[in-house]
Scaffold this motif. Sequence first.
Motif, short mmCIF file in Angstrom:
data_model
loop_
_atom_site.label_atom_id
_atom_site.label_comp_id
_atom_site.label_asym_id
_atom_site.label_seq_id
_atom_site.Cartn_x
_atom_site.Cartn_y
_atom_site.Cartn_z
N ARG A 123 -20.09 -19.09 -11.11
CA ARG A 123 -20.69 -19.74 -9.94
C ARG A 123 -20.30 -21.21 -9.87
NH1 ARG A 123 -21.20 -20.04 -5.11
NH2 ARG A 123 -23.11 -20.86 -4.18
N GLU A 170 -16.81 -21.43 -8.56
CA GLU A 170 -16.81 -21.21 -7.12
C GLU A 170 -17.12 -22.49 -6.36
OE1 GLU A 170 -18.12 -16.54 -6.34
OE2 GLU A 170 -19.63 -18.13 -6.22
N GLY A 211 -17.19 -11.64 -8.09
CA GLY A 211 -16.43 -12.77 -7.56
C GLY A 211 -15.04 -12.85 -8.14
N ASN A 214 -13.86 -13.86 -12.82
CA ASN A 214 -14.54 -12.87 -13.65
C ASN A 214 -14.21 -13.09 -15.13
OD1 ASN A 214 -11.90 -12.17 -13.19
ND2 ASN A 214 -12.27 -9.98 -13.05
N ALA A 226 -23.45 -10.45 -14.34
CA ALA A 226 -23.80 -11.21 -13.14
C ALA A 226 -24.76 -12.34 -13.47
CB ALA A 226 -24.40 -10.30 -12.08
N GLU A 273 -24.05 -16.49 -13.41
CA GLU A 273 -24.95 -17.24 -12.52
C GLU A 273 -24.71 -16.91 -11.05
OE1 GLU A 273 -24.83 -21.40 -13.61
OE2 GLU A 273 -26.02 -21.00 -15.39
N THR A 274 -24.30 -15.70 -10.77
CA THR A 274 -24.09 -15.29 -9.38
C THR A 274 -25.31 -14.59 -8.79
OG1 THR A 274 -23.10 -13.18 -10.05
CG2 THR A 274 -21.60 -15.05 -9.74
N THR A 275 -26.35 -14.38 -9.60
CA THR A 275 -27.53 -13.66 -9.11
C THR A 275 -28.64 -14.58 -8.62
OG1 THR A 275 -28.48 -13.55 -11.33
CG2 THR A 275 -27.09 -11.70 -10.64
N ARG A 321 -26.63 -16.05 -2.42
CA ARG A 321 -25.25 -16.54 -2.53
C ARG A 321 -24.36 -15.69 -1.63
NH1 ARG A 321 -21.78 -13.53 -5.51
NH2 ARG A 321 -19.68 -14.37 -5.83
N PRO A 325 -20.94 -14.12 -1.04
CA PRO A 325 -19.75 -13.81 -1.85
C PRO A 325 -18.47 -14.32 -1.18
CG PRO A 325 -21.14 -11.87 -1.57
CD PRO A 325 -21.64 -12.90 -0.62
#
Length: 516
Positions: free
Chosen positions: A51, A54, A94, A97, A379, A383-385, A408, A410
């Motif tokens: 995250r 990103e 994402g 990975n 996930a 920290e994408t959740t 978030r 995607p």
Amino acid sequence: MDQERPVLVVGAGPTGLTAAMELARLGVRVRIVDQAPAPSTTSKALAIQARTLELLRPRGVGDEMLRRGQRASGTAIYGRGRKLATVELDRVPGRFNHILLLPQSETEELLARQVQAYGVDVERGVELLSFDHDAHGVRAVLKDRDGGHETVHAAYLIGADGAHSGVRHGLGLPFKGRALAQRYLLADLHIDGDVPADELSIFLARDGFVAVFPMAGGRFRFIATDPGPGADDDVPDLAALQDIWDHVTPLPARLRDPLWRSRFRINSRHVPALRAGRVFLGGDAAHVHSPAGGQGMNTGIQDMINLAWKLAMVQRGLATPALLDTYQADRVPVITKLVRATETATKVWNSTNPVVHRLVTTMAPLALGRDFVQDKATAVLGETTANYRKSPIAARAGRLGTLRAGDRVPDVDVVIDGETRRLHDLLDLTKLTVLSTRSGVDVLLPWHRVFTRHHGRIATAQPGLLGGDTRIAADLAAKPGVLVIRPDGYLAAAGTDPASLVSWFGQWFPVNGEGR
């Protein structure tokens, strides 16, 4: 008046540097000071999560991090003399990975370089002596390295000055939590042996654990339970580290050439609020916790990316002042959950209770043999959740397909005029972005005028299936509507009803008194 006064950032670690970078990029006057006379040269925090990458890539930092860092595609867990299971980090949702391992000193160097590119210099050897604040601003007294005093009149103050934060103490905020009893050893060194350089390795034993993380240049970060009686400030010698390795791990190896060694204890604490009037807290000044999962530095960076765009829009009169309250409404639940989770993980994985140890080493391979456990665990680590669904700004802000306001967004592929682009590359990093999930502007026309008065970006595109999260891309492609995306990549509002979207804009981003 606010635009004439700077935002004063105290602390030039990753959190403070991110704040200064973002504010300067957004055209906000900023000063950043740090009591230390020079940047840190130690590696400290290593892990950079998906995250964070990103968010930093479109801000001009992430690509160089990727070039310099060491990528780890898995976390191998050993126990009972063998490998038990692997956390498959290539499942992180994402495009990033993996976990990227980069010394904190290099992360700070890259952030500081970007800060300087925006015309801001870090003022080092400058100490915050005191401050007071009211509804109109902040008055801070600084002391420079020569002992001279300066009074600064700032629009806002951001405390990013670490776990012993003077800003937090000045606000009188409690730092609730506890110090964990166990002590740990840490070193950066070389390991000669069959230790994977493309994954993290965790070795569990009945009387402690060892974890090693690969770094560039053939070095490893070594962390272990401290079995010795030495004082907290004693530096562990190499022979003691080698003895622990030989006792705990099943992999023969020789440790050598340590660059940095120390002992440390874990504090697990956080503040109940991140804002007091015109003063904000972030990073270690607001939350400290176990290094389990490598979440700490990332959380501080994400704190500031959440705050900066809101502060800039309020300062320019493009958003209601209530938007600043959503900083803590967004972040406190994320922080609270993180502190609890890392403390629990540390107690479980590092337990010397033989029953707990046997349970962990028995259950780990069974649990990680299931796809849904792997998907959930990776996930969370990436920290994408984290979401802001319960924040006031997401209330009654709608949804589209499986995406709800506060989620978030995607980085799916989108097709514009036949060209495939990454959604995150289309975002306006200064204000809001509106994305129609159908080609053509018919869905935008009823409220196009209202939105463009905010000088945001409008994109008409259709989610494609060439990369990113194809499940969500397919879901959105089947549901015509509008996504309003925040500069930090979270969904601000969504739907198909122009009236409800105009009402939402009026509440948070009024123009010429249109809000309520």
